[in-house]
Enzyme design. Structure first.
Site, PDB file in Angstrom:
ATOM      1  N   CYS A   1       0.862  -1.191   0.000  1.00 47.90           N
ATOM      2  CA  CYS A   1       0.000   0.000   0.000  1.00 47.90           C
ATOM      3  C   CYS A   1       0.891   1.231   0.000  1.00 47.90           C
ATOM      4  O   CYS A   1       2.104   1.133  -0.186  1.00 47.90           O
ATOM      5  CB  CYS A   1      -0.952  -0.010   1.191  1.00 47.90           C
ATOM      6  SG  CYS A   1      -0.132   0.248   2.783  1.00 47.90           S
ATOM      7  N   ALA A   2       0.313   2.398   0.225  1.00 53.06           N
ATOM      8  CA  ALA A   2       1.083   3.635   0.129  1.00 53.06           C
ATOM      9  C   ALA A   2       2.059   3.803   1.285  1.00 53.06           C
ATOM     10  O   ALA A   2       3.238   4.121   1.074  1.00 53.06           O
ATOM     11  CB  ALA A   2       0.147   4.836   0.064  1.00 53.06           C
TER      12      ALA A   2
END
Length: 375
Positions: free
Chosen positions: A73-74
């Protein structure tokens, strides 16, 4: 089942070793399509995190059992939660420590060569961003070229090698990433070099890097010769190190060439770009090893993870060096361009010393792929 972290370094090793890895990327589709972890043996599944809040049962049959599965994910948090849900279903799973932000910032140092008089040349591969920087070490001194803003890796590496950083160079005023050159100079007391034609708006002192300037690194007198090579910027300057290696900055890449538009001067600089590539570089030895400041795709990396190729080979194989028609060349480098780098104007202003974003703002400014090239 346990959930373990995989670091950016470990992912890099898998990519360089061409090992299979399955990536479940839980960012939104637009973020995934814009920029993702790349590698020849990677397999992807992009399911946004919010689509998995009710459970992961529906995607379990899409996850392989015969290779590592890593959730990305980020920033890390969402990937940990999804990995835990998958683990609760009895599957082994990993997550990327620090998320794509950590991936963007990781640098892998690789030794390129021993130099003539006992020195060493290293390439630092920022694999998640496509940036390449360099360190020359000789007789207890070190020079850094096109440093990333994560300066600790250079200072620690030099310390491990028993070297003091005495020079930091930028081949040009960067627009896709924040330079660490000036910061390194402040931290180490070294000299910061910048091409004066790119420094018209800077707010700080620097040493002017000019054509045919030779800077010695160490007692062995390894010369870093400056070669004025405009086109990507008006001040772009290449280096010839040890009469063997051509550090081409953002003018020439392994499978592409530099774009001239990031200062809004594409029409003005296209002739400079062609002059540098087709005439100035053509006068150099075909045996010089080209070491660029970026790579555009993983295909440009060698089996050992480095980006390096003989100049003569590039004149044979690089499409950007083989466009005979000047009108076609002008069209390719001024009209058929990829999107510009994220926040490139703010990055240029940061590198000029006009604005001072904090560390988190700098991370956000740099998020995304390398977009300095045309092919």
């Amino acid at each position: 089942m346990t959930v373990n972290a995989m670091t950016a370094q470990q992912v890099t090793k898998k990519i360089v070793n061409n090992e299979p890895l399955f990536i479940l990327d839980v960012r939104n589709e637009d973020a995934f399509q814009d920029w993702k972890i790349e590698g020849k043996s990677l397999t992807y599944l992009n399911i946004p995190y919010f689509d998995l809040l009710d459970g992961v049962e529906e995607i379990l049959d899409q996850l392989p059992n015969d290779q590592d599965v890593i959730v990305v994910c980020a920033k890390e948090g969402s990937s940990v939660m999804v990995a835990e849900m998958i683990s609760e279903e009895g599957r082994n799973v990993l997550y990327l420590q620090g998320g794509m932000k950590a991936w963007s910032e990781y640098l892998e140092p690789v030794k390129l060569a021993d130099l003539k008089d006992g020195g060493e040349l290293f390439q630092f591969v920022r694999i998640g961003k496509g940036c390449l920087s360099y360190m020359v070490i000789s007789n207890g001194e070190a020079a850094i070229i096109d440093a990333a803003r994560m300066t600790k890796i250079y200072t620690r590496f030099a310390e491990e090698k028993g070297a003091k950083i005495t020079h930091a160079f930028d081949t040009h005023l960067h627009a896709d990433h924040i330079s660490g050159g000036r910061k390194l100079a402040e931290q180490t007391g070294s000299t910061y070099w910048l091409p004066p034609k790119d420094a018209g708006e800077v707010t700080f002192n620097y040493a002017p890097l000019e054509d045919n300037k030779a800077v010695k690194v160490g007692k062995a007198e390894i010369a870093i010769h400056a070669l004025y090579s405009p086109g990507h910027t008006i001040g772009s300057t290449s280096f010839v190190i040890d009469d063997q290696y051509l550090l081409s900055g953002d003018i020439l890449f392994i499978d592409s060439i530099g774009r001239p538009d990031l200062a809004g001067k594409a029409e003005d600089w296209v002739n400079d770009l062609r002059e540098t590539l087709y005439f100035r570089y053509n006068e150099l030895s075909d045996e010089l090893i080209v070491l660029p400041a970026h790579f555009m795709s993983m295909d440009e990396l060698n089996e050992d993870g480095t980006a390096a190729e003989k100049l003569g080979t590039l004149f044979s194989n690089n499409h950007g060096l083989n466009i005979e028609d000047e009108t076609e060349f002008r069209k390719i480098v001024t009209e058929d361009l990829p999107p510009q780098p994220n926040a490139y104007q703010e990055i240029r202003e940061t590198n000029m010393g006009k604005i001072y974003p904090d560390e988190e703002e700098q991370r956000e400014m740099e998020i995304g792929p390398n977009r300095c090239a045309v092919r």
